[in-house]
Scaffold this active site. Structure first.
Site, PDB file in Angstrom:
ATOM      1  N   HIS A  74       0.832  -1.207   0.000  1.00 40.11           N
ATOM      2  CA  HIS A  74       0.000   0.000   0.000  1.00 40.11           C
ATOM      3  C   HIS A  74       0.869   1.262   0.000  1.00 40.11           C
ATOM      4  O   HIS A  74       0.720   2.130  -0.868  1.00 40.11           O
ATOM      5  CB  HIS A  74      -0.923  -0.025   1.226  1.00 40.11           C
ATOM      6  CG  HIS A  74      -1.826   1.166   1.335  1.00 40.11           C
ATOM      7  ND1 HIS A  74      -3.140   1.145   0.929  1.00 40.11           N
ATOM      8  CD2 HIS A  74      -1.611   2.417   1.797  1.00 40.11           C
ATOM      9  CE1 HIS A  74      -3.683   2.334   1.139  1.00 40.11           C
ATOM     10  NE2 HIS A  74      -2.785   3.128   1.671  1.00 40.11           N
ATOM     11  N   GLU A  75       1.768   1.337   0.961  1.00 34.99           N
ATOM     12  CA  GLU A  75       2.616   2.543   1.041  1.00 34.99           C
ATOM     13  C   GLU A  75       3.534   2.624  -0.179  1.00 34.99           C
ATOM     14  O   GLU A  75       3.828   3.717  -0.673  1.00 34.99           O
ATOM     15  CB  GLU A  75       3.424   2.558   2.336  1.00 34.99           C
ATOM     16  CG  GLU A  75       2.590   2.562   3.627  1.00 34.99           C
ATOM     17  CD  GLU A  75       1.511   3.637   3.680  1.00 34.99           C
ATOM     18  OE1 GLU A  75       1.711   4.733   3.113  1.00 34.99           O
ATOM     19  OE2 GLU A  75       0.440   3.369   4.283  1.00 34.99           O
TER      20      GLU A  75
ATOM     21  N   GLU B  20      -4.751   7.887  -2.990  1.00 35.96           N
ATOM     22  CA  GLU B  20      -5.212   6.600  -2.462  1.00 35.96           C
ATOM     23  C   GLU B  20      -5.493   5.606  -3.602  1.00 35.96           C
ATOM     24  O   GLU B  20      -5.363   4.399  -3.418  1.00 35.96           O
ATOM     25  CB  GLU B  20      -6.455   6.831  -1.597  1.00 35.96           C
ATOM     26  CG  GLU B  20      -6.825   5.708  -0.657  1.00 35.96           C
ATOM     27  CD  GLU B  20      -5.819   5.447   0.471  1.00 35.96           C
ATOM     28  OE1 GLU B  20      -4.892   6.262   0.676  1.00 35.96           O
ATOM     29  OE2 GLU B  20      -5.956   4.402   1.116  1.00 35.96           O
TER      30      GLU B  20
HETATM   31 CO    CO Z   1      -3.217   5.225   1.986  1.00 36.58          CO
END
Ligand code: CO
Length: 498
Positions: free
Chosen positions: A261-262, A291
């Site tokens: 995710h990061e 995002e």
């Molecule tokens: Co995020």
């Protein structure tokens, strides 16, 4: 060289320099700072924030921007920078200083009250402070201005161009379908994720997470990974973009999908042109688009069977005792288990959006004064029953779980869901464009996907709004139907729903 433009560029770069110093202090605070350093660090950060704000509302800067607005000799990107800077400058100068100070005091009081209320499981400690925040957010919306709904002015701070009615439409398109999909899943035998909760050596987990970042195309010459309790990505400029992850000896899932995710956030930042440092074309578009990049990698790629066809055998080699007897299919099922729950941050890919929708509904009702803060816990609990079938046992596990409202962040939550919806639409387009994308993913060949994201999204910085970008990339406005289709296909197969 245009002298006025140079002046403007230098002024904005200096604001960003201060912002980078703040970011570095924040990073240090999360990673290295001894606890005793907290009080002075807070003071130092607040001083820098004040300086950056003053520089960014500097009258001379405002004059420069106005002069450059009419300069026809500027290039295409330069014109876009000026246009966006004008919007940003006007927004910043709309809030009177006394109001900003009042808000900042209210936030620090609300944050402290929230922490105490959560610890003691007592909403009444927090309620009066939250009431104050809601009142101030309504005043802020008046200062900022809006056409239809005060919520529009607030969401615009995170997702420029998005309005309450657009978000409502996106959710109304997707929620009934998600609700019936969840019902279908509940009627099937459930998946097991037990294999994730064995004992996994932390160092080996860490090494594997570095391999995943490398494979995604994260540039370690312009970044690094560290450990923190809440994973985050932070950038000082495109050439220094750092990520953090967390590692749990008894839960392998934490590090894997935190890192991916990061990593997705970081690939976006590393792909923004560094020659536009400090200028709009050198910034990300919106939280929703940010995002979308993390979730595209985390879910569309990182929770796909193809991705693990390549990577599961490698993971097995790191953990032969724990994973040697499992198949990639079993691992794929474990990572995609759907389970309605109380806590947003540990929700699965599907039920996550119910958590967000509930918060969106409540935020709107609060701002419309249809809901009083005192009625908030009861409203929260009834929505959790209605959408997730969950009984909320305490406010600590209910309405008090998130930090956002105590920080004055209203209109922030929807950007998480928007991220997933953009991700599904972008990934769909990538699949149409890139020959045999899934085959490539199954061989660990991720470079072409990254190049596609770079060419279509990253390199533009904030030259477009998210709404414009989505149309430019996919030929269509944001349509949550793409997410619904993706979710139906994936989870019906996983749960043997015909
Ligand atoms: Co995020």
């Amino acid at each position: 060289m245009n002298e006025l433009y140079e002046k403007y560029r230098l002024k904005l770069q200096r604001v960003t320099d201060i912002g980078s110093a703040q970011a570095l202090m924040n990073w240090d605070q999360e990673i290295y700072m001894p606890p005793g350093g907290a009080a002075f660090r807070a003071q130092q950060l607040s001083t820098l924030a004040g300086i950056a704000h003053e520089m960014s509302i500097d009258k001379e800067l405002g004059v420069l921007i106005s002069q450059l607005l009419n300069d026809s000799s500027l290039g295409e990107v330069e014109k876009k920078n000026i246009k966006q800077s004008k919007i940003d400058f006007d927004k910043r100068t709309k809030l009177p200083t006394e109001f900003v100070e009042e808000m900042s005091r209210a936030i620090s009081e609300a944050f402290q009250a929230w922490q105490e209320a959560k610890k003691k499981d007592d909403f009444s400690i927090y309620a009066p402070k939250l009431e104050k925040i809601v009142e101030l957010k309504l005043r802020e919306a008046e200062f900022l201005g809006y056409e239809e709904h005060p919520y529009d002015a607030l969401i615009d701070l995170y997702e420029p161009g998005m309005t309450a009615s657009m978000v409502t439409k996106v959710f109304e398109d997707v929620m009934p379908g998600l609700k019936s999909l969840l019902e279908e899943i509940k009627n099937q035998p459930q998946l097991s994720d037990e294999l994730m909760y064995q004992e996994y050596d932390k160092d080996k987990q860490w090494d594997f997470s570095l391999f995943l970042l490398e494979q995604m195309g994260y540039d370690f010459n312009r970044g690094r990974q560290d450990i923190s309790s809440h994973p985050f990505t932070i950038h000082f400029n495109s050439d220094d973009v750092r990520v953090t992850t967390r590692v749990n000896e008894n839960d392998l899932a934490e590090i894997l999908w935190s890192t991916i995710h990061e990593g997705g956030h970081a690939l976006y930042e590393q792909g923004i042109p560094s020659d536009q440092y400090g200028l709009p074309a050198g910034e990300y578009i919106s939280l929703g688009v940010h995002e979308s990049q993390s979730r595209l990698w985390e879910n569309n790629v990182g929770r796909s069977l193809e991705y693990w066809q390549k990577n599961f055998p490698l993971l097995q080699r790191s953990f032969p005792e724990q994973l040697g007897s499992y198949s990639v299919g079993e691992f794929y099922k474990a990572m995609n288990k759907v389970q309605p729950s109380l806590i947003r941050t540990s929700a699965d890919e599907l039920t996550y959006h119910f958590h967000i929708y509930i918060r969106f509904v409540i935020e709107k009702e609060l701002l419309e004064k249809k809901l009083k803060v005192s009625e908030l816990p009861a409203r929260w609990n009834s929505l959790y029953k209605e959408y997730l079938g969950e009984d909320v046992p305490s406010d600590a596990k209910g309405v008090l779980q998130d930090i956002h409202w105590s920080h004055g962040s209203f209109g922030y939550f929807p950007t998480y869901s928007l991220g997933s919806f953009y991700a599904a639409q972008f990934f769909n387009r990538a699949e149409e464009t890139i020959d045999d994308l899934r085959g490539k993913i199954s061989r660990g060949e991720l470079k072409e996907l990254l190049s596609w994201l770079r060419a279509n999204i990253h390199r533009f910085g904030k030259q477009f709004t998210a709404v414009e970008l989505c149309e430019k990339v996919t030929g269509k406005k944001l349509d949550s139907e793409y997410f619904l289709e993706y979710a139906r296909k994936k989870f019906r197969a996983l749960y043997n729903i015909s």
